[in-house]
Design an enzyme around this catalytic site. Structure first.
Site, PDB file in Angstrom:
ATOM      1  CG  ASP A   8      -1.849   1.030   1.282  1.00  0.00           C
ATOM      2  OD1 ASP A   8      -2.575   1.403   0.281  1.00  0.00           O
ATOM      3  OD2 ASP A   8      -2.232   1.763   2.476  1.00  0.00           O
ATOM      4  CG  ASP A  10      -1.808   8.326   1.969  1.00  0.00           C
ATOM      5  OD1 ASP A  10      -1.149   8.916   2.712  1.00  0.00           O
ATOM      6  OD2 ASP A  10      -2.747   9.299   1.355  1.00  0.00           O
ATOM      7  CG  ASP A 204      -2.188   2.705   6.140  1.00  0.00           C
ATOM      8  OD1 ASP A 204      -2.541   2.457   4.986  1.00  0.00           O
ATOM      9  OD2 ASP A 204      -2.762   3.921   6.649  1.00  0.00           O
TER      10      ASP A 204
END
Length: 275
Positions: A8, A10, A204
């Protein structure tokens, strides 16, 4: 053991316009060791080239073949369902380009799909048109179900929030293609050419990155530089394979996974917390 990473962006590689310290070094180690990797994002506004240029600003040199977006996954999905179809689109260049690449025409005249992606092009005229087309029989598809997106100025409504409006107005349910949908997660694995047990997802966000990995049987590593904290982990009925403070704490060799702390619940001051 052969292995590869789905990563991932961001909250893992950067936060808004700020790089995560050590992220660029980790990607360079993957490249030096010829470890397969793929940047995986639910943001459909960007093309692969846009992502490559954005990552370059954070000190990461990569190529378009290492980027897979929800826009590409959505285009692949509708192309498989109805080749050479038509779509009315609420979205930006990344989604429009991906649809055109699979020979999908953009149309307001009885389209096969209404497709909603990320971006800031929304106005009520588009919502009205999309609603009418759905009522007339167009299928509702979204690039992802995320209800909000982080920006440097703070959160803004995401694709999922726009789709919720259309679902409520039309009485029709959308099909969300992006993470954690197995369609996108499986397509990403196939792009790496690896088996299920050879994939390691780094993310995240519990609801997308980790949930998707759990449902597909991938290894998963949660980093705490984005939207999740150790305190919030206890809310979920599933858990990552490992938890680390940052991607900077990782080594490319999966044999080191045992060195990272696993998720578990412990009692602390009469409260169960994740460590």
């Amino acid at each position: 053991m052969r292995h590869g990473y789905l990563i991932d962006m961001d909250g893992v590689i950067y936060r808004g316009s700020e790089p995560i310290p050590g992220a660029a070094d980790f990607i360079r180690r993957l490249q030096r060791n010829d470890v397969p990797y793929l940047f995986l994002t639910n943001n459909s506004a960007y093309t692969q080239l846009d992502v490559v240029v954005k990552l370059r600003k954070f000190g990461i040199e990569t190529s378009q073949e290492h980027v897979y977006t929800a826009a590409l996954a959505t285009a692949e999905f509708v192309h498989r369902q109805k080749p050479n179809g038509t779509a009315f689109v609420i979205g930006e260049g990344g989604l429009l380009g991906a649809l055109n690449a699979v020979h999908y025409a953009i149309s307001r005249d009885s389209p096969d799909y209404v497709i909603v992606g990320e971006g800031r092009v929304l106005n009520f005229e588009l919502v009205e048109q999309a609603h009418r087309l759905i009522v007339l029989g167009a299928h509702l598809v979204s690039t992802n179900a995320d209800t909000w997106c982080p920006t440097d100025s703070g959160p803004r409504p995401g694709c999922g929030a726009i789709v919720a409006l259309l679902e409520a107005a039309s009485g029709r349910k959308a099909y969300h293609v992006g993470k954690p949908n197995p369609f996108m997660m499986r397509a990403a694995r196939k792009r790496l050419g690896l088996r299920t047990d050879e994939i390691i997802m780094i993310g995240d966000t519990m609801e997308t990155d980790i949930q998707g990995a759990v449902e597909l049987g991938y290894h998963s590593i949660l980093v705490l530089t984005g939207s999740s904290t150790e305190e919030t982990l206890q809310r979920y009925p599933f858990s990552p394979s490992r938890v680390v403070d940052s991607i900077a704490d990782l080594e490319p060799d999966p044999a080191t996974l045992s060195l990272y702390r696993p998720y578990k619940n412990v009692e602390l001051d009469n409260h169960s917390v994740a460590v």
